[in-house]
Design a protein around this motif. Structure first.
Motif, PDB file in Angstrom:
ATOM      1  N   SER A  34      44.407  87.143  -4.062  1.00  0.00           N
ATOM      2  CA  SER A  34      44.823  87.118  -2.725  1.00  0.00           C
ATOM      3  C   SER A  34      43.545  88.032  -1.785  1.00  0.00           C
ATOM      4  O   SER A  34      43.309  87.414  -0.715  1.00  0.00           O
ATOM      5  CB  SER A  34      46.031  87.866  -2.578  1.00  0.00           C
ATOM      6  OG  SER A  34      47.078  86.846  -2.901  1.00  0.00           O
ATOM      7  N   ARG A  38      41.462  86.498   1.261  1.00  0.00           N
ATOM      8  CA  ARG A  38      41.360  86.909   2.685  1.00  0.00           C
ATOM      9  C   ARG A  38      40.191  87.571   2.900  1.00  0.00           C
ATOM     10  O   ARG A  38      40.047  88.294   3.776  1.00  0.00           O
ATOM     11  CB  ARG A  38      42.787  87.977   2.735  1.00  0.00           C
ATOM     12  CG  ARG A  38      44.115  87.389   2.626  1.00  0.00           C
ATOM     13  CD  ARG A  38      45.158  88.251   3.047  1.00  0.00           C
ATOM     14  NE  ARG A  38      45.147  89.475   2.366  1.00  0.00           N
ATOM     15  CZ  ARG A  38      45.928  89.581   1.158  1.00  0.00           C
ATOM     16  NH1 ARG A  38      46.570  88.786   0.601  1.00  0.00           N
ATOM     17  NH2 ARG A  38      45.841  90.784   0.432  1.00  0.00           N
ATOM     18  N   GLU A  40      39.079  90.460   1.701  1.00  0.00           N
ATOM     19  CA  GLU A  40      39.029  91.868   1.913  1.00  0.00           C
ATOM     20  C   GLU A  40      38.186  92.775   1.087  1.00  0.00           C
ATOM     21  O   GLU A  40      37.897  93.935   1.438  1.00  0.00           O
ATOM     22  CB  GLU A  40      40.474  92.264   1.397  1.00  0.00           C
ATOM     23  CG  GLU A  40      41.757  91.730   2.335  1.00  0.00           C
ATOM     24  CD  GLU A  40      42.987  92.291   1.885  1.00  0.00           C
ATOM     25  OE1 GLU A  40      43.133  93.081   1.463  1.00  0.00           O
ATOM     26  OE2 GLU A  40      43.840  91.295   2.018  1.00  0.00           O
TER      27      GLU A  40
END
Length: 87
Positions: A34, A38, A40
């Motif tokens: 995830s 995203r 990140e």
């Protein structure tokens, strides 16, 4: 077997209420995926650190010889080899 590491540990479901006494920074492959999706992570090393954290948490909580620990240790070895080859 990566199945144990695909989602966050659920201490209630797994009946291990003391899990967070040993693991203060939980991490799992689903969370890493995830975070990658995203964007990140600022660097590949940040993602590597989270992946290593999965194996470290496994080794911290699970006794040597347990099936979960053996799987984590094996996956850690595979990861470290792949990481070394890519850098």
């Amino acid at each position: 077997n990566a199945t144990w590491f695909k989602e966050p540990v659920d201490p209630v479901k797994l009946k291990i209420p003391d899990y967070f006494n040993f693991v203060s920074h939980p991490m799992d492959l689903g969370t890493v995926k995830s975070k990658l999706n995203r964007r990140e992570y600022s660097t590949p090393l940040e993602a590597c650190s989270d992946i290593r954290l999965i194996w470290q948490n496994c080794a911290t909580f699970n006794p040597i010889g347990s099936s979960t620990r053996m799987a984590g240790d094996a996956l850690s070895d595979i990861w470290e080899h792949a990481w070394a080859e890519s850098h």
